[in-house]
Every structure is written in C-alpha cells, then in structure tokens.
Design an enzyme around this catalytic site. Structure first.
Site, PDB file in Angstrom:
ATOM      1  CG  ASP A   8       2.708   0.544   7.833  1.00  0.00           C
ATOM      2  OD1 ASP A   8       2.316  -0.032   6.809  1.00  0.00           O
ATOM      3  OD2 ASP A   8       1.962   0.816   8.788  1.00  0.00           O
TER       4      ASP A   8
ATOM      5  CD  GLU B 228      -2.936  -1.721   6.003  1.00  0.00           C
ATOM      6  OE1 GLU B 228      -3.222  -2.712   6.688  1.00  0.00           O
ATOM      7  OE2 GLU B 228      -2.447  -0.682   6.503  1.00  0.00           O
TER       8      GLU B 228
ATOM      9  CG  ASP C 103       1.322  -3.563   5.137  1.00  0.00           C
ATOM     10  OD1 ASP C 103       2.163  -2.789   5.612  1.00  0.00           O
ATOM     11  OD2 ASP C 103       0.095  -3.391   5.217  1.00  0.00           O
TER      12      ASP C 103
ATOM     13  CG  HIS D  50      -0.431   0.055   2.538  1.00  0.00           C
ATOM     14  ND1 HIS D  50      -0.234   1.232   3.223  1.00  0.00           N
ATOM     15  CD2 HIS D  50      -0.024  -0.929   3.375  1.00  0.00           C
ATOM     16  CE1 HIS D  50       0.251   0.970   4.424  1.00  0.00           C
ATOM     17  NE2 HIS D  50       0.398  -0.340   4.547  1.00  0.00           N
TER      18      HIS D  50
ATOM     19  CG  ASP E 103      -2.868   3.792   2.741  1.00  0.00           C
ATOM     20  OD1 ASP E 103      -2.501   2.803   2.073  1.00  0.00           O
ATOM     21  OD2 ASP E 103      -3.483   3.690   3.816  1.00  0.00           O
TER      22      ASP E 103
HETATM   23 ZN    ZN Z   1       0.859  -1.187   6.409  1.00  0.00          ZN
END
Ligand code: ZN
Length: 466
Positions: free
Chosen positions: A117, A151, A175, A86, A88
């Site tokens: 992240d 996410e 992730d 992801h 975002d």
């Molecule tokens: Zn994440």
C-alpha cells in the site's frame, strides 16, 4: 499476440531495484516539517519525485504539481485514461522484525513499508505502462499515471490534481484489491454532543472513553464512576462480564470504581466482524444509579446504538440490491462529567438513502437526551455498472491472466481514489485469499503477485486505450 506474463518477467530485477528506492523513503505525512516548498513535509514529495525520476529515465513526459501530486504521461491527444496511485504511506509504527525502510526480498515476499500500500502496486502499474512503451505500442487514448502524496490522510494532492487538470475519460486505481471494485458505499460521520453534569452527585459517571478512530470498532473501553457501594458494583460487573462476549476488569481507586472492557477491533466498514467494547461497557453502566447527565450519555448508546450494525433501532435499516446494507459503526465514545460527551457514528450507505435522512433519525433519537447532532464529513456513494465496458474489459483481462473464470466485480464500504472519476474503478493489487498487511507492521506482498499485477496492468492499459 503479446505474451504479457513472459514480457513482464523480464522486468523483475529492475522493478525490485526501483521498489527498493521507493521503500527507502519515509513518505508518511509530516506536516510538522512542512514548508512552502513541501506542504506535506519533505518525505511524500521525495517519494513522488522518485517515481517521476524513474519515468524521466525511461523517456516519459512527467509533471510535478506543487510537490503534492504529479503524473507520468504516454501518448497524445486531449482525452486520457487515468491510473491513480499514491507514493505516501502510513507511518512505520512499532512491531517490525526488519527495517521498514529497507526492502527485503525473502522467500518470495517483498517486505517493507509500502510494498502492498501502495508503492508496490503503483510501481507495478508504472511498469505495465513502461512495457507498452518498450513494445512500441502507441495508445489511441493518452494515458496518465497520477501519483498522489496524501492518500492516507486528506487526499490533498489528488484533490489538487482534479481541481487544476482536466478530468480523465475513465480510469482505475491500483490501490485496493482484485478482481475489481465497481462500487463504494457513501461514508458519512456524525457527532452527537451531550452536556456535562451541572453539579457533583454522590453517584456519578465521571468519565467514559472508548475507541481510537471513527472507522474502527473499539477494542478497548474504560469508565470511572463514583458509587456508594463499590464492592457490590464490582460483583455486578463480574456477573455481567461472565454473560457477555467481552472480557473486563474492575478496581476500586479511592472513592471511584474503574471499569475496563476489552472487545474485538475490526474495520468500521463491517462492524459485525468486531465486538464493540464501548457499547458493552455502556450496557453494564445503565444498570447503575448514575447522575442525569451520565445517564443521558449511557442511555443514548444502549437504547439506540448497541449491537446494531444495521442501525435498526434508529429506524435506518436500508438495503440496495447492488450495493448492499447500510452499516453503522460507533467508533468513538468520550464523556467527561465537566465538559460533556461526544459519540461518533460512522455510516456506510448505499445509493438510495441520503445523509440528511440519517441525521434526522439520529436527531430524533438524541432529542430525549438533550443531545445535538452535527455532520462531520461525507463522501457520496460511487458506482459504475457491472456491464460498463470499463468493467467488462478489465474483468476480461483479469480472468484471462488468472484463470479465475468465475471472478466478479465487488462493492465495498471503503473509499478509494476511484470515486474521484465519474468512470472510475479500483483494480488490484491484493489478490483474493492473499494476506492483507496494509498499514500493519511487517507489511509485505508476494513478488509473484506484484509481477502478476504488472502483467495484468500492462494488458489492461493496452486493452482500454487501443
Ligand atoms: Zn493505499
């Protein structure tokens, strides 16, 4: 035989240059500035398009689906292997020593929002894919790297993808953490609703507040009560605090007494790691002669929820040999004498027990307090057996490249994109023992870890699609 690590090393400068561009975009959810073109605000879409621009530059086929999700494709055929990352991030928040949107590489650490992240790991996976292409390796099974943009909140983009595109044969999500997560507990949240007080009493619970989020153990709690003899109550409180693992203070404000309790925050998936300030405050308040409505709210907590991460008082203790214990977090407790109260309980449950059973037990416990229970949200448990070829192939690559011969797949209480695929696991990119700074100020990940992840991803994608 390809030397994956040496090959990956050649890409380090380009990787960091691309990561710099991704980190520079504030891609936190921004629905206040949403438009038809940018349903989640412009930031998340901008970061998605940056990913796709890299892939166009490097000669891949790409597709943007409504600016909420997109994919990068390599290979041919109908079936495909999926990698779900992801673009975002959570908002930058306070407490940074550097600009969160300016990638800083210092003493071997890549620092900035999203380095861990998930911009850093998703880009490592992208470079893994790029390495295969640059080596001229044609996969037998087509590969799609799918980039979500929501996410951290509602999974809007990734849900859209799975509604509109065919499902992958198998896949992983970069992730979470290494070695590999092959099981995720179910995650169900209930609210228990209490009535407020119908009349004003001389001794009364006025308000109660604990917790910030359903998936965190509350660090802070406070309550206001009216008492005939506030001085005695404050002495009682001091004695209680002295004998408890929490700290606290009490003060007299006019005719009211104000209590504050501080416990220890922790992730809600393992409440044993925290100390719930809210349930401790309730344990103190149950000693006071409060009104009936206030007593109902407090007694429900103290008789059914306090210090009970395995929900034994609710009769819900449950264990699965593969997926572990059912756990309960009491993440939010609010009460107002006029409007009533809500207690939010979040359960992480293994396969073998149903949310309806949990609700039944909660309802039984709530009955005597005239409270009602509603289910707020639910995600089913997800599990891929440890002897499934997807798990054994990825684990073999991980063991080979890290030398960690004893590494084993894990089951966790959290929810990753892996659960969207029948054959899906989470694979990286936080290594065992590494500092987890996801969602925190000064987020970072060692460059060497991001590069090792790249090299593992290259070999892993090669292995599962050859
Ligand atoms: Zn994440």
């Amino acid at each position: 035989m390809t030397d994956w690590k040496a090959t990956a090393a050649k890409y380090q400068d380009q990787y960091l240059a691309d990561l710099k561009q991704l980190v520079a975009i504030d891609s936190s959810r921004d629905v206040e500035n949403q438009t038809d073109e940018f349903p989640l605000g412009p930031g998340p879409a901008k970061a998605l398009n940056q990913f796709l621009t890299f892939a166009d530059r490097d000669g891949f086929t790409t597709k943007n689906i409504d600016n909420v999700v997109g994919y990068i494709e390599y290979g041919t055929g109908d079936d495909y292997f999926a990698i779900l990352g992801h673009a975002d991030t959570v908002p930058a928040g306070n407490g940074w020593d550097t600009n969160p949107f300016e990638l800083l590489v210092e003493e071997g650490q890549a620092i900035g929002r999203g380095t861990s992240d998930d911009k850093g790991p998703a880009l490592s996976a992208y470079y893994g894919l790029r390495i295969l292409k640059d080596l001229g390796i044609e996969p037998k099974l087509k590969i799609r790297l799918i980039i979500g943009t929501d996410e951290e909140t509602n999974w809007t983009g990734m849900n859209r993808y799975f509604e509109t595109e065919p499902a992958p044969k198998a896949g992983f999500s970069p992730d979470a953490e290494f070695p590999l997560i092959n099981g995720e507990k179910g995650n169900v949240t209930f609210e228990t609703h209490f009535d407020g007080a119908s009349a004003i009493a001389e001794q009364q619970l006025l308000s109660f507040n604990a917790g910030l989020k359903e998936n965190m153990v509350p660090r802070d709690a406070e309550a206001f009560v009216t008492m005939e003899d506030p001085d005695t109550v404050i002495q009682q409180f001091d004695t209680f605090i002295g004998a408890s693992p929490v700290s606290g203070s009490a003060s007299i404000v006019g005719k009211q007494v104000h209590f504050e309790v501080v416990g220890k925050a922790a992730h809600g998936m393992e409440p044993r790691n925290g100390i719930n300030a809210g349930t401790y405050l309730a344990m103190f308040l149950k000693q006071l002669p409060l009104d009936q409505a206030g007593t109902n709210f407090i007694r429900f907590i103290t008789n059914n929820l306090h210090d009970d991460s395995r929900a034994e008082q609710l009769g819900l203790q449950f264990h699965d040999d593969v997926m572990g214990d059912l756990t309960m977090n009491v993440g939010l407790m609010t009460y107002d004498a006029e409007t009533g109260g809500v207690i939010n309980t979040n359960f992480r449950y293994p396969k073998g027990i149903e949310p309806a059973t949990i609700q039944q037990h909660l309802e039984q416990a709530a009955g005597p307090y005239q409270a009602s229970v509603t289910q707020v949200s639910n995600m089913e448990p997800h599990f891929v057996p440890a002897d499934d070829p997807l798990v054994t192939d990825l684990m073999a690559v991980y063991r080979e490249q890290t030398g960690q011969a004893a590494a084993k797949p894990e089951v966790v209480g959290g929810g990753t994109f892996a659960r969207l695929m029948e054959h899906g696991v989470a694979f990286g990119a936080l290594f065992p023992g590494a500092t987890d700074t996801m969602h925190q100020a000064n987020e970072f990940q060692p460059v060497s870890d991001l590069m090792l992840a790249m090299s593992i991803y290259a070999q892993a994608i090669f292995t599962v699609t050859k």
